[in-house]
Every structure is written in structure tokens, then in C-alpha cells.
Write a protein that holds these residues in place. Structure first.
Motif, short mmCIF file in Angstrom:
data_model
loop_
_atom_site.label_atom_id
_atom_site.label_comp_id
_atom_site.label_asym_id
_atom_site.label_seq_id
_atom_site.Cartn_x
_atom_site.Cartn_y
_atom_site.Cartn_z
N VAL A 1 1.76 -1.75 -7.22
CA VAL A 1 2.68 -2.89 -7.13
C VAL A 1 4.01 -2.44 -6.51
O VAL A 1 4.57 -3.12 -5.65
CB VAL A 1 2.91 -3.52 -8.52
CG1 VAL A 1 4.00 -4.59 -8.46
CG2 VAL A 1 1.61 -4.11 -9.05
N GLY A 2 4.52 -1.28 -6.95
CA GLY A 2 5.78 -0.76 -6.40
C GLY A 2 5.69 -0.49 -4.92
O GLY A 2 6.62 -0.80 -4.14
N LEU A 3 4.57 0.07 -4.47
CA LEU A 3 4.39 0.37 -3.04
C LEU A 3 4.34 -0.90 -2.21
O LEU A 3 4.97 -1.00 -1.15
CB LEU A 3 3.11 1.19 -2.86
CG LEU A 3 2.85 1.75 -1.47
CD1 LEU A 3 3.98 2.69 -1.05
CD2 LEU A 3 1.51 2.47 -1.43
N ILE A 4 3.60 -1.90 -2.70
CA ILE A 4 3.51 -3.19 -1.98
C ILE A 4 4.87 -3.88 -1.95
O ILE A 4 5.32 -4.36 -0.90
CB ILE A 4 2.45 -4.10 -2.63
CG1 ILE A 4 1.05 -3.49 -2.47
CG2 ILE A 4 2.50 -5.50 -2.01
CD1 ILE A 4 -0.03 -4.23 -3.23
N ALA A 5 5.54 -3.92 -3.11
CA ALA A 5 6.84 -4.60 -3.18
C ALA A 5 7.89 -3.88 -2.34
O ALA A 5 8.68 -4.53 -1.63
CB ALA A 5 7.29 -4.66 -4.64
N GLY A 6 7.91 -2.54 -2.37
CA GLY A 6 8.88 -1.78 -1.58
C GLY A 6 8.65 -1.93 -0.10
O GLY A 6 9.60 -2.05 0.69
N THR A 7 7.36 -1.91 0.29
CA THR A 7 7.04 -2.08 1.72
C THR A 7 7.44 -3.46 2.20
O THR A 7 8.00 -3.62 3.30
CB THR A 7 5.53 -1.84 1.94
OG1 THR A 7 5.18 -0.54 1.46
CG2 THR A 7 5.18 -1.95 3.41
N HIS A 8 7.18 -4.46 1.39
CA HIS A 8 7.58 -5.82 1.78
C HIS A 8 9.10 -5.94 1.89
O HIS A 8 9.62 -6.56 2.83
CB HIS A 8 7.05 -6.83 0.75
CG HIS A 8 7.43 -8.24 1.06
ND1 HIS A 8 8.52 -8.87 0.49
CD2 HIS A 8 6.89 -9.16 1.92
CE1 HIS A 8 8.63 -10.09 0.95
NE2 HIS A 8 7.65 -10.31 1.81
N ARG A 9 9.80 -5.29 0.96
CA ARG A 9 11.27 -5.31 1.02
C ARG A 9 11.78 -4.61 2.28
O ARG A 9 12.76 -5.06 2.90
CB ARG A 9 11.83 -4.61 -0.23
CG ARG A 9 13.35 -4.44 -0.23
CD ARG A 9 14.08 -5.77 -0.25
NE ARG A 9 15.51 -5.59 -0.15
CZ ARG A 9 16.20 -5.44 0.99
NH1 ARG A 9 15.55 -5.47 2.16
NH2 ARG A 9 17.51 -5.29 0.98
N PHE A 10 11.10 -3.55 2.68
CA PHE A 10 11.50 -2.85 3.91
C PHE A 10 11.36 -3.76 5.12
O PHE A 10 12.24 -3.81 6.00
CB PHE A 10 10.64 -1.60 4.08
CG PHE A 10 10.73 -0.96 5.43
CD1 PHE A 10 11.89 -0.28 5.81
CD2 PHE A 10 9.69 -1.06 6.35
CE1 PHE A 10 11.99 0.30 7.06
CE2 PHE A 10 9.79 -0.49 7.61
CZ PHE A 10 10.94 0.20 7.96
N PHE B 1 14.51 3.17 1.78
CA PHE B 1 14.39 3.89 0.51
C PHE B 1 13.63 3.08 -0.54
O PHE B 1 13.13 3.63 -1.53
CB PHE B 1 15.79 4.28 -0.03
CG PHE B 1 16.63 3.12 -0.48
CD1 PHE B 1 16.54 2.63 -1.77
CD2 PHE B 1 17.54 2.52 0.40
CE1 PHE B 1 17.33 1.58 -2.20
CE2 PHE B 1 18.33 1.47 -0.01
CZ PHE B 1 18.24 0.99 -1.32
N TYR B 2 13.52 1.76 -0.36
CA TYR B 2 12.76 0.95 -1.33
C TYR B 2 11.27 1.33 -1.35
O TYR B 2 10.60 1.14 -2.37
CB TYR B 2 12.90 -0.54 -1.00
CG TYR B 2 14.27 -1.10 -1.29
CD1 TYR B 2 14.73 -1.23 -2.60
CD2 TYR B 2 15.11 -1.51 -0.25
CE1 TYR B 2 15.99 -1.74 -2.86
CE2 TYR B 2 16.36 -2.02 -0.51
CZ TYR B 2 16.81 -2.12 -1.81
OH TYR B 2 18.06 -2.62 -2.07
N ILE B 3 10.76 1.85 -0.24
CA ILE B 3 9.36 2.27 -0.19
C ILE B 3 9.11 3.41 -1.18
O ILE B 3 8.00 3.59 -1.67
CB ILE B 3 8.98 2.70 1.25
CG1 ILE B 3 9.10 1.49 2.19
CG2 ILE B 3 7.56 3.25 1.30
CD1 ILE B 3 8.82 1.82 3.64
#
Length: 584
Positions: A105-114, A123-125
């Protein structure tokens, strides 16, 4: 900051609302209860990744410590940042699903935020999966003890996860000065509301699951009470009277529209909606019921057409048909009907399956008790025959008369009398005995009878030696031979012949006892073996007892059949499945 706090409360409220709606869906409850499975982890990852992406889209855009936009954020301006509830979704996913779910979930959410852009967002990734990992480690520790974190523990973890995220924002949002300014502006409302949101989210989950456990406890109590109340009736077997009472009890406890019960041929009881045309004594005619009787598997119908009722105005629109088994064979069905197919849920399916298992066990217990009683009755009747003056004293008088003139024969008869008693006692303790033991029992009986009436009876046995270890119910041949001697010939003193034949036909034993006596009146031949039949020399209870034992052990295909011979007399015929003594 106050305006940001209010706006963030709205975002947290949206996530909490979605959480409330989600946990009231049975599908999501099942995922939570099986969260250790890989399939459940993947589904949880998808659900919470969607929550996190919604958080990104519904965030508050901030530039130079000023709120710029609260619209749906698909793409951010170059120097913008977002205040959102993404960390809440990631943290909760880890607490519920463990490190695997949290990292995904963190990887998907961070990538989407990027990909949303805005400032230095790469850095969100890395920060988002780290939040998922840390919260997931806590969740995994809790999962080992089969529980979720308490709301207060979740609130603390939620605050700590947001602090970790703020640390990344401080270090990587442009210069340290710019990062510090941004953290000062967003940290307090985001840490506080993320903590509160996590508290509420876990409160909803734990409260809902606790209610589910309480409901299951109540349901378990009801099922146990139901089982206790139906047991006395199932001990009687599947009869119209017992099934009618059982159906009433089940309907009262399950709140379904109707309950129906059948044996393998006909409806035995129907209580509730449709009782005007689902009438006891009607044959089992629906394909749904036939499929259950043939396959032994539960069948579910979700439409009136699938039920197969021939009545056009029937109000029953859904059904669960459960097989009732005893000794690994289907002996009937239990049907739970619904007037609304939407009321047939997974819970009802599980309840029906559980009830089917309980009722099948009760039927088997009832049959075992009947067999025990029948065997005990056989023992008592057999022992009574031995101590009956007409048997015991006649045998002793015969032996006494032979002691002076033929001592060896008298000695042999004493041994046969001992063998006869011993066979009775052995048969009373066992359900099945080898054919050779039953043969010795009959031989002992015949030797005593023929000593009293020399040359009066000619009894011939046609039994292959290879069948000596085959198992059959005790007293089977003895009862049939004794019945022929006592009833077939009247007072006739000569030409009284009895032929006993035991042959193998594939996986069955074919047993026949044929006599050349006077035969049985047609009206009595239909009753004998099924009920008490009065006669000058008995009541037929021994044959009735034997017939019930055969049906109970092997099914109706093994019941006794009585045929009139063309040359006079009667043949008793039966077929039983072949069973061998252990080790043979």
C-alpha cells in the motif's frame, strides 16, 4: 492553520465514513477474519491502496504556507505540497494486514503521490513504504495473538507514523528552512487528525468484529439448544411424527420461511410457507432434492425455477437442501426455504451445513442405540429360550435319558448345549461375527433338537469353505432355521426338509433358507418380519427383530423376503454386503 485543521477533519471524516461502510460488508469481514492468507493480504492491499489514492486526490494543496486549492488534485503546481490522510490509510493497512500489506500500500500510494508532482516528491516513494513496514511490524506482532491493536494503541502508532512522514518532509522538501516552515504549518493538524482517524478506524473494526463474535456466540448457543431439543426425535429415526416436531423446532430457531424434511422417497414433514401443497407422503419429485440424494452434497437454489416446485403460486424463491447421512449413506434431506432470495446469505449456508452435520450425527447415534437395543433384545430372547422349560428341561431330559445307554452321545450333547450358550453370549456382545461361528451356533441348536426328535428334520447346508470368515449379524441363520423348525411343519413327523444356502454374488452374500412345509398364509406373509404376527406357537418378534437389525446395518436392500415355493413351503431370502474379519 485553523482552516487547514477544519479541512483535514473533513478528509478524515471521509475516510472514516468509507471505513464504516466497508466493515459492514460481509465480504470485507471475511477478509479480516482470514487476514493471514495470501489471497486476503492481496485483497487488503488493493482496498487500502484505493483509500490512499483517494487521500491523495482529496488532499489540500499548499504553497508557501498558504492553502491554494481544495479541489480534486490530479496534478500539482511545481512548488506545491499536499496535506492529506495518505499516512492514515497506509498505517491502518499495516496494522491490519502486516508488513506485506503495509509495504504494498505504501509503495502504491507513494508512487501515485510522486506522479501527482509538486516540489521534490520523489522521497514519498521511500517514506510511504517505510511507514507501511513500521506499522506492519506492529500489526504482525498483534496478529500472532489473534487480535487487532486496541484503538488507543492504534492512535499512538498513527501519531508516530505521521511524525516519521514529517521527518521526511522536513529533510527533503527543498532546503531545511523551507522544510521546517512547511512542517510547522501542517505537522500539528496532520499528526493529531491522523492519530484520531486511526483511533476511529480501528474502533469501528474492533467493535464490528466484537459484535460479530457476540452474534456467533448467540448463534452457537441457539444451535446447541436446537440440537439438544431435536436429539430425542432424531433418536426415533426419520418418521413423519419425529420429522414434524424437528421441523417445528428448526423453524422456530432459524426464522426461515419453511422447513421440509424427506427420506429417500417421500416428504415426511413441511412446516411454514407452502405447507398447502408441500404435503407429507408426496414423493420427492424435485430435481434439486434428487440431486442431493444422489450426490450427498448440499444444493442451493436462488430462484423459484431452481427449486422446481410445480405449484405456480408457490411463494418460496430460494432454498438450501442439506443431505442427512448415517453410516456414510444418504438417508434423507433437510430443506430450508426462503421467500426472499436475498435472505439466503453465506451465514445461512454455513448454518445449514453445520445443522446437517449435527443432525446426521444424531441420526447415526439413534440408529446405534436402536441396534444396541435390538441386539440386547436378541440376547434376552435367546437366553430366555434356553431357560424356557420347553427347551432347557427337554434338552436336559434328553441328555439324562441317554446317559446310561449312550453316554458318549449324552456327553456330546452337553458339549453342544455349552456351545449353544457360549454362542448366545458371544453374539450378544458383537454386531458382526464370522460365518463359521454362526454355523457352529446353528449346529449346536440342531443337535439338541434332533436328539429329541431323531430323523424328524433333515437340514442341509450348502456353504463354501472360502466364505467361513465372511461377517454377518449374529443369530441370523439360527433365527431362520429355528423359525422353520417351529412353524413350517406343524405336527408332521417325516419328510421335513430345510435347505440352507449361502453363496457369493460379487460383493454380496445371498442367503436362503428353504423348507418344504405347509407355507405361510398370503395375508401373514405380507406382515411377517415387519410387525408382530400372532400364531399358535409365537408372535414373529424374532423375525421382526432380525429384519430391523438387517435394515439398520445394511439398508433396506438387505431386508428379509418371504416367497412361496412351487412345491410347497417357504423360502426366506436376503442379500447382505460382504464384510471380512480384520486381517482376512
Amino acid at each position: 492553520m485553523f482552516n487547514l485543521f477544519i479541512m483535514m477533519m473533513e478528509r478524515v471524516g471521509l475516510i472514516v465514513l468509507l471505513a464504516f461502510l466497508l466493515v459492514n460488508v460481509a465480504y470485507f469481514k471475511n477478509i479480516l477474519l482470514t487476514r493471514e492468507k495470501l489471497s486476503s493480504k492481496l485483497q487488503l492491499s488493493g482496498i487500502f491502496a484505493l483509500f490512499a489514492i483517494i487521500s491523495n486526490f482529496t488532499g489540500v494543496e499548499i504553497t508557501a504556507n498558504r492553502i491554494i486549492s481544495t479541489d480534486l488534485l490530479t496534478v500539482l503546481s511545481e512548488h506545491a505540497s499536499i496535506a492529506n490522510t495518505r499516512t492514515l490509510a497506509i498505517g491502518v493497512s499495516g496494522l491490519i494486514g502486516g508488513p506485506f500489506v503495509g509495504i504494498i500500500v505504501g509503495l502504491i500510494a507513494g508512487t501515485h503521490r510522486f506522479f501527482q508532482g509538486g516540489g521534490s516528491s520523489v522521497f514519498y516513494i521511500f517514506s510511504s513504504p517505510l511507514v507501511g513496514l513500521l506499522s506492519g511490524l506492529v500489526g504482525a506482532k498483534m496478529a500472532k495473538s489473534k487480535r487487532f491493536p486496541s484503538p488507543w494503541q492504534a492512535a499512538l502508532i498513527g501519531a508516530l507514523m505521521e511524525i516519521v512522514q514529517m521527518l521526511f518532509v522536513f529533510l527533503f522538501s527543498g532546503t531545511l528552512s523551507e522544510g521546517w516552515d512547511l512542517v510547522k504549518f501542517i505537522a500539528f493538524p496532520m499528526i493529531l487528525l491522523n492519530s484520531v482517524g486511526t483511533f476511529i478506524f480501528l474502533s469501528i473494526i474492533t467493535t464490528t468484529l466484537r459484535q460479530e463474535e457476540q452474534m456467533r456466540a448467540v448463534q452457537t448457543h441457539d444451535v446447541l439448544e436446537l440440537a439438544a431439543k431435536t436429539l430425542p426425535y432424531f433418536r426415533e429415526g426419520l418418521t413423519e411424527a419425529s420429522c414434524r416436531e424437528v421441523a417445528k423446532i428448526i423453524k422456530r430457531y432459524t426464522k426461515v420461511a419453511a422447513i421440509s424434511m424427506t427420506d429417500t422417497h417421500q416428504i415426511l414433514a413441511h412446516v411454514g410457507v407452502g405447507s398447502d401443497h408441500h404435503i407429507p407422503e408426496l414423493e420427492v419429485i424435485t430435481e434439486l432434492s434428487k440431486a442431493v440424494l444422489q450426490t450427498g452434497k448440499i444444493q442451493i437454489a436462488t430462484s423459484k425455477r431452481e427449486i422446481g416446485c410445480s405449484e405456480p403460486n408457490c411463494q418460496l424463491h430460494a432454498a438450501i437442501v442439506i443431505p442427512l447421512t448415517s453410516q456414510q449413506r444418504v438417508v434423507g434431506t433437510l430443506k430450508m426455504y426462503f421467500t426472499d432470495s436475498n435472505k439466503l446469505t453465506h451465514v445461512e449456508e454455513q448454518l445449514a451445513e453445520g445443522l446437517g452435520s449435527i443432525f446426521s450425527s444424531q441420526l447415526e447415534l439413534g440408529e446405534a442405540e436402536v441396534q444396541s437395543k435390538l441386539l440386547k433384545d436378541a440376547e434376552i430372547k435367546s437366553l430366555q429360550a434356553q431357560v424356557n422349560p420347553h427347551f432347557f428341561f427337554n434338552a436336559m431330559n434328553t441328555i439324562s435319558a441317554l446317559m446310561r445307554q449312550k453316554p458318549e452321545q449324552a456327553r456330546e450333547l452337553l458339549l453342544q448345549l455349552s456351545t449353544y450358550f457360549r454362542a448366545n453370549l458371544q453374539g450378544a456382545r458383537q454386531v458382526l461375527i464370522p460365518l463359521e461361528d454362526e454355523r457352529r451356533h446353528v449346529a449346536a441348536y440342531l443337535s439338541l433338537e434332533q436328539a429329541r426328535f431323531p430323523n424328524r428334520y433333515q437340514v442341509d447346508f450348502m456353504i463354501d469353505d472360502e466364505l467361513s470368515k465372511i461377517l454377518l449379524p449374529p443369530f441370523l441363520l439360527q433365527v431362520l432355521v429355528e423359525n422353520a423348525i417351529r412353524h413350517a411343519f406343524g405336527n408332521r413327523k417325516i419328510d421335513n426338509q430345510i435347505n440352507v444356502q449361502v453363496i457369493r454374488q460379487v460383493n454380496y452374500l445371498k442367503i436362503s433358507v428353504e423348507d418344504n412345509g405347509f407355507g405361510i398364509a398370503p395375508e401373514k406373509r405380507q406382515q411377517i418380519g415387519l410387525e408382530v404376527v400372532d400364531s399358535e406357537k409365537g408372535t414373529g418378534t424374532a423375525l421382526e427383530n432380525l429384519n430391523k437389525r438387517l435394515i439398520g446395518l445394511f439398508g433396506k436392500e438387505s431386508q428379509l423376503h418371504f416367497h412361496e415355493n412351487s412345491f410347497g413351503g417357504t423360502t426366506v431370502l436376503l442379500m447382505i454386503p460382504i464384510e471380512r474379519k480384520e486381517g482376512e
